[in-house]
Motif scaffolding. Structure first.
Motif, PDB file in Angstrom:
ATOM      1  N   LEU A  84       0.838  -1.188   0.000  1.00  0.00           N
ATOM      2  CA  LEU A  84       0.000   0.000   0.000  1.00  0.00           C
ATOM      3  C   LEU A  84       0.880   1.248   0.000  1.00  0.00           C
ATOM      4  O   LEU A  84       1.791   1.393   0.803  1.00  0.00           O
ATOM      5  CB  LEU A  84      -0.917  -0.002   1.238  1.00  0.00           C
ATOM      6  CG  LEU A  84      -1.845   1.201   1.405  1.00  0.00           C
ATOM      7  CD1 LEU A  84      -2.900   1.203   0.298  1.00  0.00           C
ATOM      8  CD2 LEU A  84      -2.514   1.176   2.784  1.00  0.00           C
ATOM      9  N   TYR A 113      -0.683   1.698  -5.415  1.00  0.00           N
ATOM     10  CA  TYR A 113      -2.060   1.525  -4.984  1.00  0.00           C
ATOM     11  C   TYR A 113      -2.273   2.274  -3.676  1.00  0.00           C
ATOM     12  O   TYR A 113      -1.407   2.271  -2.785  1.00  0.00           O
ATOM     13  CB  TYR A 113      -2.401   0.052  -4.811  1.00  0.00           C
ATOM     14  CG  TYR A 113      -2.368  -0.703  -6.118  1.00  0.00           C
ATOM     15  CD1 TYR A 113      -3.407  -0.585  -7.026  1.00  0.00           C
ATOM     16  CD2 TYR A 113      -1.283  -1.522  -6.432  1.00  0.00           C
ATOM     17  CE1 TYR A 113      -3.371  -1.272  -8.241  1.00  0.00           C
ATOM     18  CE2 TYR A 113      -1.239  -2.199  -7.633  1.00  0.00           C
ATOM     19  CZ  TYR A 113      -2.297  -2.077  -8.542  1.00  0.00           C
ATOM     20  OH  TYR A 113      -2.261  -2.749  -9.732  1.00  0.00           O
ATOM     21  N   THR A 129      -5.259   2.016  -1.824  1.00  0.00           N
ATOM     22  CA  THR A 129      -6.323   1.388  -1.040  1.00  0.00           C
ATOM     23  C   THR A 129      -6.022  -0.091  -0.876  1.00  0.00           C
ATOM     24  O   THR A 129      -5.636  -0.763  -1.848  1.00  0.00           O
ATOM     25  CB  THR A 129      -7.698   1.548  -1.726  1.00  0.00           C
ATOM     26  OG1 THR A 129      -7.935   2.919  -1.957  1.00  0.00           O
ATOM     27  CG2 THR A 129      -8.794   0.979  -0.859  1.00  0.00           C
ATOM     28  N   LYS A 130      -6.227  -0.562   0.358  1.00  0.00           N
ATOM     29  CA  LYS A 130      -6.033  -1.994   0.579  1.00  0.00           C
ATOM     30  C   LYS A 130      -7.276  -2.749   0.060  1.00  0.00           C
ATOM     31  O   LYS A 130      -8.385  -2.506   0.507  1.00  0.00           O
ATOM     32  CB  LYS A 130      -5.822  -2.272   2.071  1.00  0.00           C
ATOM     33  CG  LYS A 130      -4.492  -1.807   2.603  1.00  0.00           C
ATOM     34  CD  LYS A 130      -4.203  -2.360   3.991  1.00  0.00           C
ATOM     35  CE  LYS A 130      -5.181  -1.808   5.032  1.00  0.00           C
ATOM     36  NZ  LYS A 130      -4.827  -2.294   6.397  1.00  0.00           N
ATOM     37  N   VAL A 164      -3.616  -5.903  -2.033  1.00  0.00           N
ATOM     38  CA  VAL A 164      -2.852  -4.711  -1.657  1.00  0.00           C
ATOM     39  C   VAL A 164      -2.829  -4.689  -0.123  1.00  0.00           C
ATOM     40  O   VAL A 164      -3.895  -4.632   0.515  1.00  0.00           O
ATOM     41  CB  VAL A 164      -3.481  -3.432  -2.237  1.00  0.00           C
ATOM     42  CG1 VAL A 164      -2.680  -2.211  -1.778  1.00  0.00           C
ATOM     43  CG2 VAL A 164      -3.552  -3.518  -3.766  1.00  0.00           C
ATOM     44  N   ASP A 217      -0.499  -3.630   3.764  1.00  0.00           N
ATOM     45  CA  ASP A 217       0.462  -2.699   4.375  1.00  0.00           C
ATOM     46  C   ASP A 217       1.869  -3.224   4.168  1.00  0.00           C
ATOM     47  O   ASP A 217       2.147  -4.426   4.366  1.00  0.00           O
ATOM     48  CB  ASP A 217       0.191  -2.554   5.874  1.00  0.00           C
ATOM     49  CG  ASP A 217      -1.099  -1.788   6.143  1.00  0.00           C
ATOM     50  OD1 ASP A 217      -1.369  -0.840   5.372  1.00  0.00           O
ATOM     51  OD2 ASP A 217      -1.816  -2.158   7.087  1.00  0.00           O
TER      52      ASP A 217
END
Length: 594
Positions: A493, A544, A546-547, A572, A574
């Protein structure tokens, strides 16, 4: 009878009398009459001579009619059948009896035979019928030597026509007879049947004659027998010439010569089974004298206009047919109206559509004769009418390999004169030379073994000039086995993430375009493919924000409507940053310490 008695000793006597009736007895009873009798007719049955006096008679018939008491039996039978007739002859002193059998039949009435004159070797239909009769047999004799046809009341019942066919193998008149009979009657019917050949192909031997010369009108048929003809010429009947008559050929008596014109002629042919007629104009014409054919040019190309001239010194009702021998339609011309004389030179122009040494033929004719005249024209053909099936450039798929095919056509279907044709495929191989042009399919074909741009050159030449055809063949790789590789199984992310699109095989640069849908809602990115070699990759970087689970799709497009795609889904998540990692330890530790 009287009896008297007396006594010889006494004078006494007596007498008595009685009347005796003396009768003669019957000796025989024999019935005399026919065994077969027709129904509906009065028949008398008698008795053979016999003895007896004061006789009585008793007749009985088993047809249900009343008994009879007369010395003779007079009777009419209503229905056909078999009946018994019995008689008894008697008086008071004797009797005799007898029985006989009578067979009653209906008389044959209304025998008909329907048939029509017909053609030889053709099945001729016959219709046979009776309106009355019983227990009959019939014999149909075709009278041509073949077996007689036998029929009876079962196969040809009354009121039900019998239809049969028979084929005659020879012409002639046949008296056909049908005879039907039973024991009380007979009847026959006859018909004279004409078997003929039908008239076919009635044609004139000549459709005209020269002016002012005696002539006869002749005609023929291919088949036909016992034909009657009516021939009318200029409204007058013509007689046949017996000396000029054969099986299928006839001729009129000789007629005086006439001036040039068309005269009405009608021939009608008839026999009993067919007819034919000719209604035409019989042409009296001038003979053709000194016919000629000339041409203004004898060495030309297909672009040259050539003039031909046909002429005769004399002639009427002339027709002209010119055959150019170059594949073009013939030219036809004729004088009009019938009887018209030659008007003067006939000039016509022509463009030859094919090269050749053309032996041009003119057929100059009328009903009095036909002539052929020739001129030779050398026709040379260039390349102006030739086209080929290729555009300036085109793509070809390397599958491998790649194939290029083409063919030549001519708008006039003409073949160049003595051409030299050289084909250079532009791939470094030796050009090929031929002395002809391949028109139509299969034409020319070649195999290319690499993905390059090739300049195909075809050069044609002859004595009239030359022409060059060029084509750029762009051989492109086929797109095969697309896939997407990821830098890591998941994308971090907020950090740049590298995606790689690979092809097992495919062209590159401006021939192959990549469409990147990175799954983040941004616009599709479009790039040229730069990877070379097996599974060579093209990279694209994305960040990206957004997770979530992302699906990336990459589509590759190339010439010849090629399209391949690959997709890849991943998370996606952290990322692990350096600032997130802490390491704690004693600054210095002796070796072997805990």
């Amino acid at each position: 009878m009287k009896v008297m008695a007396s006594n010889k000793n006494l004078p006494h006597s007596a007498n008595a009398s009685v009347d005796i009736n003396l009768l003669e007895g019957v000796d025989i009873a024999i019935i005399q009459g026919p065994l077969f009798v027709p129904s509906g007719e009065v028949i008398v049955f008698t008795l053979a001579n016999h003895t007896g006096s004061n006789l009585s008679y008793f007749w009985n018939i088993t047809d249900g009619t009343p008994d009879s008491f007369h010395p003779n039996l007079t009777h009419s039978f209503t229905n056909p059948g078999t009946y018994d007739i019995s008689v008894v002859i008697f008086n008071i002193v004797s009797d005799k009896s007898n029985t006989t059998t009578v067979i009653v039949q209906n008389k044959i009435i209304g025998l008909t035979m329907t048939v029509q004159d017909s053609a030889v070797n053709t099945a001729v239909p016959f219709t046979l019928s009776l309106s009355a009769g019983t227990n009959y047999t019939c014999q149909l004799d075709y009278n041509d030597g073949t077996p007689v046809l036998i029929t009876d009341n079962t196969s040809m019942p009354v009121g039900a026509p019998l239809r049969v066919t028979h084929t005659y193998s020879s012409t002639g008149v046949y008296s056909v007879i049908i005879l039907c009979e039973n024991q009380v009657s007979k009847e026959n019917a006859t018909f004279d049947l004409y078997i003929q050949e039908p008239i076919t192909n009635l044609e004139l031997v000549r459709e005209g004659a020269p002016t002012n010369e005696q002539f006869a009108i002749g005609w023929t048929v291919d088949s036909g027998t016992e034909i009657n003809f009516t021939v009318t010429f200029i409204g007058q009947p013509l007689s046949l010439n017996p000396a000029k008559t054969s099986t299928y050929s006839w001729e009129s008596l000789t007629l005086p010569g006439k001036s040039a014109a068309g005269y009405p002629l009608q021939i009608t042919a008839n026999n009993r089974i067919s007819s034919a007629n000719i209604t035409t104009t019989f042409i009296i014409m001038d003979k053709i004298v000194n016919p000629s054919l000339t041409v203004d040019l004898t060495n030309v190309t297909t672009d040259d206009l050539v003039t031909f001239s046909v002429n005769v010194q004399k002639g009427s009702d002339v027709s002209v047919v010119i055959q150019f021998q170059d594949g073009s339609p013939n030219y036809s011309w004729y004088t009009d109206p019938p009887g018209a004389t030659w008007p003067g030179p006939l000039n016509l122009t022509h463009y030859f559509i094919n090269g050749c040494v053309c032996n041009v033929k003119a057929i100059i004719s009328n009903k009095a004769g036909s002539f052929e005249r020739y001129v030779d024209v050398l026709v040379k053909v260039g390349f102006s009418t030739i086209s080929w099936s290729l555009p300036d450039e085109a793509f070809y798929l390397y599958n491998p390999p790649a194939y290029v095919e083409f063919m030549f056509t001519s708008t006039t279907n003409s073949t160049p004169t003595n051409p030299t044709v050289t084909v250079d495929w532009g791939d470094g191989l030796q050009p090929k030379t031929e002395n002809f042009v391949r028109f139509g399919s299969p034409g020319y074909s070649h195999q290319f073994d690499d993905t390059l741009d090739y300049i195909i050159t075809v050069t044609m030449s002859n004595v009239l000039g030359s022409r060059t055809f060029k084509h750029k063949a762009i051989v492109v790789e086929k797109l095969v086995e697309p896939l997407i590789d990821l830098e890591f199984p998941s994308a971090p992310l907020g950090e740049p993430f590298n995606l790689t699109f690979k092809l097992f095989r495919g062209d590159q640069d401006n021939y192959t375009t990549l469409h990147w849908d990175l799954g983040d809602g941004s616009a599709v990115r479009i790039t040229d493919r730069h990877g070379e070699g097996k599974y060579a990759g093209d990279n694209e970087t994305v960040t990206y924000t957004t997770k979530r689970i992302v699906t990336v799709n990459v589509t590759a497009t190339a010439p010849l409507n090629q399209t391949v795609s690959a997709s890849r889904s991943f998370d996606v998540i952290d990322p692990v940053l350096d600032s997130y990692v802490t390491v704690t330890a004693t600054p210095s530790v002796p070796l072997g310490s805990k």
